[in-house]
Scaffold this active site. Structure first.
Site, short mmCIF file in Angstrom:
data_model
loop_
_atom_site.label_atom_id
_atom_site.label_comp_id
_atom_site.label_asym_id
_atom_site.label_seq_id
_atom_site.Cartn_x
_atom_site.Cartn_y
_atom_site.Cartn_z
N CYS A 155 -2.68 44.30 -13.35
CA CYS A 155 -2.89 44.39 -14.80
C CYS A 155 -3.66 45.65 -15.19
O CYS A 155 -3.67 46.03 -16.35
CB CYS A 155 -3.63 43.16 -15.30
SG CYS A 155 -5.31 43.01 -14.67
N ASP B 155 -6.91 46.04 -15.12
CA ASP B 155 -8.24 45.77 -15.65
C ASP B 155 -9.32 46.14 -14.63
O ASP B 155 -9.11 46.01 -13.42
CB ASP B 155 -8.37 44.29 -16.03
CG ASP B 155 -7.51 43.94 -17.23
OD1 ASP B 155 -6.92 44.86 -17.82
OD2 ASP B 155 -7.44 42.76 -17.58
N CYS C 51 -9.05 42.17 -20.16
CA CYS C 51 -8.62 41.12 -21.09
C CYS C 51 -9.79 40.21 -21.48
O CYS C 51 -10.89 40.30 -20.91
CB CYS C 51 -7.52 40.29 -20.43
SG CYS C 51 -8.16 39.25 -19.11
N CYS D 199 -8.53 36.93 -13.26
CA CYS D 199 -9.55 37.61 -14.06
C CYS D 199 -10.94 37.24 -13.53
O CYS D 199 -11.84 38.09 -13.48
CB CYS D 199 -9.43 37.23 -15.53
SG CYS D 199 -7.74 37.29 -16.16
FE1 FES Z 1 -6.15 41.27 -15.56
FE2 FES Z 1 -7.37 39.49 -17.04
S1 FES Z 1 -5.29 40.12 -17.20
S2 FES Z 1 -8.24 40.74 -15.49
#
Ligand code: FES
Length: 148
Positions: free
Chosen positions: A35, A37, A60, A104
Site C-alpha cells: 500500500c 504506507d 490510511c 495496518c
Molecule cells: Fe496500508 Fe493501512 S492500507 S497501512
C-alpha cells in the site's frame, strides 16, 4: 455493524502522540510495500522505560489509529513490554480492525520494534537478533489490498 469501531474512529480523528522527538533515543520506521504506507516511531527512554513516544504516519486511517493506540499502549511501560507488543494486541485495543486492514496494525508493531532495536544499537545494548525478525507480508495480504 459499522466497518470501524468507535475507538478506531476516535484514534483516527484525535490521534495521540503525533509528532517527533528531536533527541530521541531510538527511531524506527516501517512500511508496507503493497500500500506504500509508512510509519515512524520516536522513543525517549529513561530507566529502561518508555518515557515518551511520538509517531509520524503517512498512511490510511487504520494505520493512524494503530500508531496512536500503539503509542498509548507502550508509553510509561518497560522497554521489554514495548518489544513484546503485537499487532494483534493493538488491533484488540482498538476493538478490532477489518481483516483486510490488519496489516495496518503490523506497521505499528514493526516500527516500535525497529525503534527499540535502534535504541539498543545506539546504546551498545546486546540483544538476540531473532527478536527482530521481520514480519512477512504474505501474498494473500497483497491480494486483499489489490481487491479493496
Ligand atoms: Fe496500508 Fe493501512 S492500507 S497501512
Amino acid at each position: 455493524m459499522a466497518l470501524y469501531s468507535d475507538k478506531v474512529m476516535d484514534h483516527f480523528r484525535n490521534p495521540r502522540n503525533v509528532g517527533i522527538i528531536e533527541d530521541a533515543d531510538g527511531v524506527g520506521e516501517a512500511g508496507n510495500p503493497v500500500c506504500g504506507d509508512i510509519m515512524k516511531i520516536y522513543l525517549k527512554i529513561a530507566d529502561d522505560t518508555v518515557a515518551d513516544v511520538k509517531f509520524e504516519t503517512f498512511g490510511c486511517g487504520s494505520a493512524i489509529a494503530s500508531s496512536s493506540m500503539a503509542t498509548e499502549l507502550i508509553k510509561g511501560k518497560p522497554v521489554s513490554e514495548a518489544m513484546s507488543l503485537t499487532n494483534k494486541a493493538v488491533a484488540e485495543a482498538l476493538d478490532g480492525l477489518p481483516a483486510y486492514k490488519m496489516h495496518c496494525s503490523v506497521l505499528a508493531e514493526e516500527a516500535i520494534k525497529a525503534a527499540v532495536r535502534d535504541y539498543y544499537d545506539r546504546h551498545g545494548i546486546s540483544y538476540d537478533p531473532a527478536l527482530f525478525r521481520e514480519h512477512i507480508h504474505c501474498a494473500h495480504e497483497a491480494d486483499e489490498k489489490s481487491s479493496s
